[in-house]
Scaffold this motif. Sequence first.
Motif, short mmCIF file in Angstrom:
data_model
loop_
_atom_site.label_atom_id
_atom_site.label_comp_id
_atom_site.label_asym_id
_atom_site.label_seq_id
_atom_site.Cartn_x
_atom_site.Cartn_y
_atom_site.Cartn_z
N GLY A 26 0.92 12.44 17.47
CA GLY A 26 -0.51 12.13 17.51
C GLY A 26 -1.06 12.05 16.09
O GLY A 26 -0.52 12.66 15.16
N GLY A 27 -2.11 11.25 15.94
CA GLY A 27 -2.82 11.17 14.66
C GLY A 27 -2.05 10.51 13.54
O GLY A 27 -2.29 10.81 12.37
N THR A 28 -1.14 9.59 13.85
CA THR A 28 -0.42 8.92 12.77
C THR A 28 -1.14 7.62 12.39
O THR A 28 -1.76 6.97 13.23
CB THR A 28 1.03 8.59 13.19
N THR A 29 -1.03 7.28 11.10
CA THR A 29 -1.58 6.00 10.62
C THR A 29 -0.44 5.27 9.94
O THR A 29 0.03 5.67 8.89
CB THR A 29 -2.71 6.25 9.59
N ASN A 30 0.01 4.21 10.58
CA ASN A 30 1.17 3.46 10.07
C ASN A 30 1.10 2.03 10.61
O ASN A 30 0.12 1.67 11.26
CB ASN A 30 2.47 4.18 10.48
N ASP A 31 2.13 1.25 10.39
CA ASP A 31 2.05 -0.14 10.84
C ASP A 31 1.91 -0.23 12.36
O ASP A 31 1.24 -1.10 12.89
CB ASP A 31 3.26 -0.96 10.35
N TRP A 32 2.52 0.71 13.08
CA TRP A 32 2.40 0.70 14.54
C TRP A 32 0.99 1.02 15.00
O TRP A 32 0.42 0.31 15.84
CB TRP A 32 3.37 1.72 15.16
N SER A 33 0.41 2.11 14.45
CA SER A 33 -0.91 2.52 14.93
C SER A 33 -1.93 1.40 14.68
O SER A 33 -2.83 1.18 15.50
CB SER A 33 -1.35 3.83 14.26
#
Length: 418
Positions: A26-33
Amino acid sequence: MNNRKEFIFPRRFFWGASTAAHQVEGGTTNDWSEWEKSEKRLKHLKKLKLIEQYGEDNFISGMGTGHYTRFDGDFKMAKEMGHNATRFSLEWSRIEPEEGKFNEKELEHYHDVIRSARRNGLEPFVTIWHWPIPLWLRDKGGWNSKDAPKYFARYAERVIGVLGGDVKFWITLNEPQVYTAESFLLGEWPPQKINPFSYLKVFHNLIKAHIAAYKIIKKKHPAAQIGIASHNMHFDASRRSLTGHIFKAAADWWWNFYFLGRISDYQDFIGLNHYFHKKMDHWWSKKEKEIFSDMGWRLHPESMYHVLMDLRRFGKPIYITENGLADAGDIKRPWFIVETLKQVHRAIENGVDVRGYLHWSLLDNFEWGEGFWPRFGLIEIDYRTLERKMRPSAHLYRDICLRNGVTEELVERYKNLL
Ligand code: IFM
């Protein structure tokens, strides 16, 4: 299959379950999010009428299962479930949110995760990269960039510098075959662009990245055990079909063995993720009774035996780093686990050096392009409250772990589930 009833595994066999950061933290910021929220992605989902079917939230990883803050409780549950190993991944975008700038707090977070696993008697198998990439790398072309292997090596070096003393088993990359195919051949995953040239380039960059990371880890920690998690399928050709055999040989060569072959001097073990049985027969071949998961994947425990036997050629120990099914009702999972483990045992008896089985997954989680609806967990998640509950198969699997195998008495005890 013969009629034996006891399937006891070698001493010190690892039993456990796996997760991956983006799917549970949870709470990730990356190319997927970012891609999950993009117009392009939403348009595609709408076209397939998937939003109507599952709702928009299904496709946004968001808070995941909250594992980022609940890892200790989750590992306690794994311990109660008889596990002695666990596999999880590090989130590159947390550790290196800006190019070349490493976040010490996040590295310390993963240190805590590793300590918690050990406190709970779980040997950590740590995956360095399980698919998403930081935004700065996405903006440089992602794994397509000629410098991507260098960036990965720099990230791995930092990780090893901080966590290397506490981890024995490293998995550099998860399923390079699936990542490249979904992203660049099918165009279903970020960057959602079909491009066969990118497919080949990324594939080869991943080979380079693994080798570079392997050398770095070994130099610092010669006793470390390093491999990849390879997604191997059982390509099954009937005896009478020549074309079936030709397709099988080609598919085995490229999908199952090419990557592993290219890194064979740079791996201490093979991590095997196994899910698929693909028939290479004619459509008119005899139909058997078939069983499917909630995602429509054919469940064929015997495939595990064949895939393991085929991996003998590399002469390395094997850890099964993933195997499982989406089964919200937990109707087929108990049967699937027991039957698959019998096949693992059969392979061991036939000389395959299998040293561990990590079920996918410890928790229900965000199943990439499919979102949250598929339920892979031994532990069920209530996504409204993030409450955890062991499924009946988790109890059965606990008793397998504690007995180090499948016994007659256990099968009798759980006969209502099997
Ligand atoms: O959820 C995935 C995992 O991330 C990689 N291997 C296959 C699993 C099920 O699709």
